[in-house]
Design an enzyme around this catalytic site. Structure first.
Site, PDB file in Angstrom:
ATOM      1  N   ASP A 242       0.830  -1.206   0.000  1.00 38.60           N
ATOM      2  CA  ASP A 242       0.000   0.000   0.000  1.00 38.60           C
ATOM      3  C   ASP A 242       0.863   1.253   0.000  1.00 38.60           C
ATOM      4  O   ASP A 242       1.510   1.573   0.998  1.00 38.60           O
ATOM      5  CB  ASP A 242      -0.922   0.000   1.219  1.00 38.60           C
ATOM      6  CG  ASP A 242      -1.921   1.152   1.195  1.00 38.60           C
ATOM      7  OD1 ASP A 242      -2.129   1.730   0.115  1.00 38.60           O
ATOM      8  OD2 ASP A 242      -2.491   1.462   2.248  1.00 38.60           O
TER       9      ASP A 242
ATOM     10  N   ASP B 154      -1.337   5.980  -6.896  1.00 39.58           N
ATOM     11  CA  ASP B 154      -1.731   4.977  -5.911  1.00 39.58           C
ATOM     12  C   ASP B 154      -1.737   3.595  -6.541  1.00 39.58           C
ATOM     13  O   ASP B 154      -2.499   3.329  -7.460  1.00 39.58           O
ATOM     14  CB  ASP B 154      -3.112   5.327  -5.356  1.00 39.58           C
ATOM     15  CG  ASP B 154      -3.572   4.368  -4.265  1.00 39.58           C
ATOM     16  OD1 ASP B 154      -2.704   3.840  -3.545  1.00 39.58           O
ATOM     17  OD2 ASP B 154      -4.777   4.146  -4.136  1.00 39.58           O
TER      18      ASP B 154
END
Length: 447
Positions: free
Chosen positions: A121, A325
């Site tokens: 992440d 992201d």
């Protein structure tokens, strides 16, 4: 599958009709931590997509990712809203983080080492895994880590810099943390240090004294395929910050490719004489963990869209901006800008718009039944420092069984997000000393 060749002024995409194909945190700053291990020379970690091994078309994989990412998108926007509206005294304690992800990395924890598949992440910082004794834990693919059986586990003291870097902590039997992901997903437990091992066999690298969350109470969606999470954000709790590595890179293979993607740290991540686009990373004091891009505009074909310059800039209240992201599947653009993009894409694509097939994507076209070629407009992202022209398979997802080709992008109410489908077969290099990010077209399966 899709085959694409550049033919001005648009991309000609050959569709093989016999196959299913195409294409479709806390406010802390990066700082030195006293316990930091010595920098490693280099290592590489193989990544796999959460849907790898499943018999899915590319469009189905994107749909699955969008479904997982819907709550993530809501969380990301909620983070910004919460930080921008919170009283100044509360901003350092904003408890909402990104969470979840689309790629898993393989590593091991403890002595002796225990295999530990973790969600990768780039939108959060904390490293954590589920630990015994578990008062509440979800089902995971590997045995739950027992710190009592590891000779290298140590609890973090309450006065350590790691403990003070947490958005929320209490002091009892060591530093106890609560880390929330905003959609009711949460991990809480004791902060500890451990030995983490990366890679396999002769290329295995072990790093001591990595701070991580030993989660004894964990709940939420999206983690079941992993035994925890590894944050690669810009804050001091993340893996890259703790390793004191000045750079890291990742390269994601196509979402429907069975070959694994790769994460590179240390000298492995150096980019030499590579042709690509390098752009400054922007800092948002209210969201310091995110990697904000210097995005200035978008072109469809030879037409630069009429998007206000301020659209992709970070506002004084921390709102807006565009982040990159790895955990969001498709790119989401601020709503007004996306409307402009969609309108221009329709204008330049000589195919009828499909309004009846349910795909979950905002814009789809009906494919001709008597032709194997259609023209797809170029898509260019204009960054400070250069222009990134995407290959067609990074933004057009087609499915011959449904007879549609769809734009793999959507609208966002606020912050824009550069998703992982758009990053396929591009080496994404983060230079944390220079505060830049580089995009280098690469065959990721050859790294």
């Amino acid at each position: 599958m899709i085959m694409a060749a550049l033919k001005q002024p648009s991309l000609v995409v050959a569709l093989l009709v016999v196959a299913l194909f195409v294409a479709p945190t806390s406010s802390t700053s990066r700082k030195n931590l006293q316990h930091h291990p010595c920098p490693t020379n280099e290592f590489r970690v193989m990544l796999r997509h959460v849907d790898s091994g499943k018999n899915l078309t590319k469009l189905e994989r994107v749909q699955h990712g969008m479904k997982r990412g819907k709550s993530r998108l809501q969380r990301l926007n909620a983070m910004v809203l919460a930080a921008s509206t919170a009283p100044e005294s509360d901003q350092l304690e904003a408890p909402v983080h990104a969470g979840n992800g689309e790629y898993l990395m393989e590593l091991a924890i403890g002595t002796p080492p225990l295999a530990y598949p973790a969600v990768l992440d780039t939108g959060s910082d904390l490293i954590w895994t589920q630990c015994k004794p578990c008062t509440r834990c979800y089902k995971q693919p590997t045995p739950i880590f027992d710190p009592k059986k590891s000779s290298s586990f140590s609890k973090v003291s309450c006065d350590s810099s790691l403990c003070s870097a947490l958005p929320s902590s209490t002091c009892s039997d060591g530093c106890e943390y609560v880390y929330s992901y905003g959609d009711y997903s949460v991990t809480q437990g004791v902060l500890g240090t451990e030995t983490f091992s990366f890679g396999k066999s002769k290329k295995k690298v072990s790093v001591h004294n990595i701070g991580f969350g030993c989660g004894e109470d964990n709940e939420g969606d999206g983690f079941e395929q992993a035994s925890g999470l590894v944050g690669l954000g810009r804050g001091p709790l993340s893996l890259v910050s703790q390793l004191k590595e000045p750079r890291f890179s990742y390269c994601l293979t196509s979402i429907d490719d069975r070959k694994k993607s790769v994460l590179l740290l240390g000298s492995s991540a150096k980019v030499k004489d590579a042709k690509g686009v390098t752009t400054p990373l922007i800092k948002n004091p209210l969201q310091p963990s995110f990697y904000y891009l210097s995005l200035e505009g978008i072109s469809v074909g030879d037409t630069r869209l009429a998007i206000e310059k301020s659209t992709f800039e970070v506002g004084n209240d921390g709102s807006g901006g565009a982040i990159i992201d790895s955990g969001t599947t498709i790119t989401y653009i601020e709503e007004k800008a996306f409307d402009e993009l969609k309108k221009e894409f329709v204008s330049q694509t000589k195919l009828p718009v499909d309004k009846t097939t349910s795909t979950g994507l905002d814009l789809c076209f009906s494919l001709p039944s008597d032709s194997t070629q259609v023209e797809i407009p170029k898509l260019i992202f204009h960054f400070s420092g250069g222009d990134l022209e995407l290959p067609a398979e990074n933004y057009v997802i087609g499915d011959s069984s449904l007879g549609v080709a769809c734009l793999a992008m959507g609208a966002s109410s606020g912050m824009s997000i550069f998703g992982n489908v758009q990053q396929q077969n591009i080496l994404v290099n983060h230079d944390l000393e220079k505060d830049t990010i580089s995009f280098i077209p690469t065959s990721c399966d050859e790294l």
